[in-house]
Design a protein around this motif. Structure first.
Motif, mmCIF file in Angstrom:
data_model
loop_
_atom_site.group_PDB
_atom_site.id
_atom_site.type_symbol
_atom_site.label_atom_id
_atom_site.label_comp_id
_atom_site.label_asym_id
_atom_site.label_seq_id
_atom_site.Cartn_x
_atom_site.Cartn_y
_atom_site.Cartn_z
ATOM 1 N N SER A 63 36.772 42.565 49.439
ATOM 2 C CA SER A 63 35.310 42.632 49.400
ATOM 3 C C SER A 63 34.648 41.411 48.771
ATOM 4 O O SER A 63 33.457 41.186 48.978
ATOM 5 C CB SER A 63 34.862 43.893 48.662
ATOM 6 O OG SER A 63 35.310 43.867 47.319
ATOM 7 N N LEU A 64 35.400 40.615 48.045
ATOM 8 C CA LEU A 64 34.792 39.481 47.336
ATOM 9 C C LEU A 64 35.229 38.127 47.888
ATOM 10 O O LEU A 64 35.146 37.111 47.197
ATOM 11 C CB LEU A 64 35.109 39.587 45.843
ATOM 12 C CG LEU A 64 34.604 40.883 45.192
ATOM 13 C CD1 LEU A 64 35.036 40.958 43.742
ATOM 14 C CD2 LEU A 64 33.091 41.012 45.327
ATOM 15 N N MET A 65 35.652 38.114 49.154
ATOM 16 C CA MET A 65 36.092 36.859 49.776
ATOM 17 C C MET A 65 34.978 35.831 49.879
ATOM 18 O O MET A 65 35.240 34.648 50.071
ATOM 19 C CB MET A 65 36.661 37.117 51.175
ATOM 20 C CG MET A 65 37.986 37.808 51.184
ATOM 21 S SD MET A 65 39.254 36.800 50.430
ATOM 22 C CE MET A 65 40.238 38.076 49.688
ATOM 23 N N HIS A 66 33.731 36.257 49.734
ATOM 24 C CA HIS A 66 32.601 35.330 49.812
ATOM 25 C C HIS A 66 32.455 34.485 48.542
ATOM 26 O O HIS A 66 31.779 33.460 48.554
ATOM 27 C CB HIS A 66 31.295 36.097 50.079
ATOM 28 C CG HIS A 66 30.946 37.048 48.971
ATOM 29 N ND1 HIS A 66 31.556 38.284 48.850
ATOM 30 C CD2 HIS A 66 30.082 36.928 47.936
ATOM 31 C CE1 HIS A 66 31.062 38.894 47.777
ATOM 32 N NE2 HIS A 66 30.173 38.094 47.207
ATOM 33 N N ARG A 67 33.106 34.879 47.462
ATOM 34 C CA ARG A 67 32.972 34.141 46.201
ATOM 35 C C ARG A 67 33.828 32.870 46.229
ATOM 36 O O ARG A 67 35.036 32.936 46.495
ATOM 37 C CB ARG A 67 33.407 35.009 45.025
ATOM 38 C CG ARG A 67 32.470 36.150 44.745
ATOM 39 C CD ARG A 67 32.889 36.871 43.491
ATOM 40 N NE ARG A 67 31.959 37.945 43.166
ATOM 41 C CZ ARG A 67 32.140 38.795 42.171
ATOM 42 N NH1 ARG A 67 33.224 38.714 41.407
ATOM 43 N NH2 ARG A 67 31.254 39.735 41.948
ATOM 44 N N PRO A 68 33.221 31.743 45.895
ATOM 45 C CA PRO A 68 33.980 30.479 45.901
ATOM 46 C C PRO A 68 35.201 30.499 44.983
ATOM 47 O O PRO A 68 36.252 29.989 45.355
ATOM 48 C CB PRO A 68 32.953 29.437 45.445
ATOM 49 C CG PRO A 68 31.635 30.019 45.847
ATOM 50 C CD PRO A 68 31.796 31.510 45.664
ATOM 51 N N ASN A 69 35.095 31.107 43.779
ATOM 52 C CA ASN A 69 36.240 31.112 42.869
ATOM 53 C C ASN A 69 37.381 31.964 43.424
ATOM 54 O O ASN A 69 38.549 31.658 43.206
ATOM 55 C CB ASN A 69 35.842 31.581 41.465
ATOM 56 C CG ASN A 69 35.561 33.073 41.387
ATOM 57 O OD1 ASN A 69 34.818 33.625 42.209
ATOM 58 N ND2 ASN A 69 36.142 33.724 40.402
ATOM 59 N N VAL A 70 37.059 33.015 44.174
ATOM 60 C CA VAL A 70 38.092 33.847 44.794
ATOM 61 C C VAL A 70 38.793 33.036 45.880
ATOM 62 O O VAL A 70 40.034 33.012 45.945
ATOM 63 C CB VAL A 70 37.487 35.155 45.352
ATOM 64 C CG1 VAL A 70 38.503 35.915 46.189
ATOM 65 C CG2 VAL A 70 36.969 36.029 44.204
ATOM 66 N N ARG A 71 38.021 32.354 46.712
ATOM 67 C CA ARG A 71 38.637 31.548 47.780
ATOM 68 C C ARG A 71 39.498 30.425 47.189
ATOM 69 O O ARG A 71 40.596 30.165 47.683
ATOM 70 C CB ARG A 71 37.563 30.998 48.715
ATOM 71 C CG ARG A 71 36.911 32.095 49.562
ATOM 72 C CD ARG A 71 36.067 31.530 50.688
ATOM 73 N NE ARG A 71 35.100 30.549 50.281
ATOM 74 C CZ ARG A 71 33.830 30.797 49.961
ATOM 75 N NH1 ARG A 71 33.357 32.024 50.027
ATOM 76 N NH2 ARG A 71 33.027 29.818 49.611
ATOM 77 N N ARG A 72 39.032 29.791 46.123
ATOM 78 C CA ARG A 72 39.848 28.741 45.492
ATOM 79 C C ARG A 72 41.143 29.324 44.935
ATOM 80 O O ARG A 72 42.215 28.745 45.085
ATOM 81 C CB ARG A 72 39.049 28.042 44.380
ATOM 82 C CG ARG A 72 37.977 27.100 44.892
ATOM 83 C CD ARG A 72 37.388 26.236 43.782
ATOM 84 N NE ARG A 72 36.845 27.006 42.672
ATOM 85 C CZ ARG A 72 35.572 27.398 42.560
ATOM 86 N NH1 ARG A 72 34.690 27.090 43.502
ATOM 87 N NH2 ARG A 72 35.180 28.088 41.513
ATOM 88 N N GLY A 73 41.052 30.490 44.289
ATOM 89 C CA GLY A 73 42.248 31.135 43.751
ATOM 90 C C GLY A 73 43.229 31.503 44.855
ATOM 91 O O GLY A 73 44.444 31.334 44.705
ATOM 92 N N ILE A 74 42.716 31.970 45.963
ATOM 93 C CA ILE A 74 43.583 32.351 47.084
ATOM 94 C C ILE A 74 44.240 31.124 47.706
ATOM 95 O O ILE A 74 45.414 31.170 48.075
ATOM 96 C CB ILE A 74 42.790 33.196 48.100
ATOM 97 C CG1 ILE A 74 42.526 34.566 47.471
ATOM 98 C CG2 ILE A 74 43.514 33.315 49.426
ATOM 99 C CD1 ILE A 74 41.597 35.447 48.250
ATOM 100 N N ARG A 75 43.521 30.019 47.796
ATOM 101 C CA ARG A 75 44.146 28.775 48.286
ATOM 102 C C ARG A 75 45.302 28.376 47.371
ATOM 103 O O ARG A 75 46.361 27.944 47.837
ATOM 104 C CB ARG A 75 43.116 27.640 48.328
ATOM 105 C CG ARG A 75 42.246 27.637 49.533
ATOM 106 C CD ARG A 75 41.386 26.367 49.589
ATOM 107 N NE ARG A 75 40.259 26.577 50.460
ATOM 108 C CZ ARG A 75 39.025 26.918 50.062
ATOM 109 N NH1 ARG A 75 38.745 27.052 48.781
ATOM 110 N NH2 ARG A 75 38.068 27.089 50.938
ATOM 111 N N LYS A 76 45.103 28.516 46.069
ATOM 112 C CA LYS A 76 46.166 28.190 45.110
ATOM 113 C C LYS A 76 47.341 29.152 45.251
ATOM 114 O O LYS A 76 48.495 28.744 45.108
ATOM 115 C CB LYS A 76 45.613 28.206 43.685
ATOM 116 C CG LYS A 76 44.656 27.061 43.432
ATOM 117 C CD LYS A 76 43.994 27.126 42.090
ATOM 118 C CE LYS A 76 43.009 25.969 41.978
ATOM 119 N NZ LYS A 76 42.212 26.018 40.775
ATOM 120 N N MET A 77 47.049 30.407 45.537
ATOM 121 C CA MET A 77 48.125 31.376 45.766
ATOM 122 C C MET A 77 49.005 30.921 46.924
ATOM 123 O O MET A 77 50.225 31.034 46.850
ATOM 124 C CB MET A 77 47.551 32.765 46.104
ATOM 125 C CG MET A 77 47.101 33.564 44.929
ATOM 126 S SD MET A 77 46.613 35.227 45.430
ATOM 127 C CE MET A 77 48.094 35.803 46.237
#
Length: 185
Positions: A44-58
């Motif tokens: 639900s929070l994929m729109h948040r930039p910090n979430v997307r950055r964290g997922i890229r790092k994952m």
């Protein structure tokens, strides 16, 4: 390493920093790319930039996402997950997640009042997956399971596991769409 909980793990303001810290620790112990990092999320929070950055790092840390999708209808999502999020929004969020990090859809199926999911629910779910395939959403596949633990929801007394034969038949329908499917009762 699994990030999960009774709540959405990406809602933590420090989500990106948590992923960075996990990466540092994996590096210190020379475990980078040797063990799996999994985020279990409703997306639900994929729109948040910090979430997307964290997922890229994952993704750089041998990570993968298990994207929870228990229904592909508005009524089913409200009934099962108490979520008012529209299936179209879930589709957008799933596409975002899958383009950032290897992603599986994780789906719980169960009987309600002794009855398996209605045909309309199953068809909507298969259509959702088909739409993902048609639009190039890079999914790893589907993790399909029945009740794994007692529900904490008010309707828990009305829920029961499905027979393995039902799960196997549904998994077969999903595989027919070209998606790898892992199932368990």
């Amino acid at each position: 390493i699994a990030l999960s909980g009774n709540g959405e793990p990406t809602s933590a303001a420090e989500f990106e920093q948590v992923i960075e810290l996990i990466g540092q620790i994996l590096g210190e112990f020379r475990l980078t790319n040797r063990i799996k990092l999994v985020l279990i999320t409703n997306g639900s929070l994929m729109h948040r930039p910090n979430v997307r950055r964290g997922i890229r790092k994952m993704a750089q840390l041998n990570g993968e996402i298990w994207f929870k999708l228990d229904s592909a209808t508005s009524e089913g999502r409200l009934r099962i997950n108490h979520s008012r999020q529209k299936p179209e929004t879930a589709m957008t969020n799933l596409n975002t997640a899958a383009r950032l990090c290897p992603t599986w859809i994780q789906t719980a199926v169960f009987a309600l009042d002794g009855q398996p999911p209605e045909m309309r629910e199953r068809e909507a779910y298969l259509n959702f997956l088909s739409h993902c395939q048609d639009h190039g959403t890079p999914l790893r596949g589907v993790l399909l399971y029945s009740l794994a633990r007692p529900s904490m929801q008010p309707e828990a007394q009305r829920l029961s596991p499905l027979p393995q034969a039902w799960i196997d038949a549904f998994a077969s329908d999903i595989r027919a769409l070209g998606l790898e499917t892992k199932s368990s009762a």
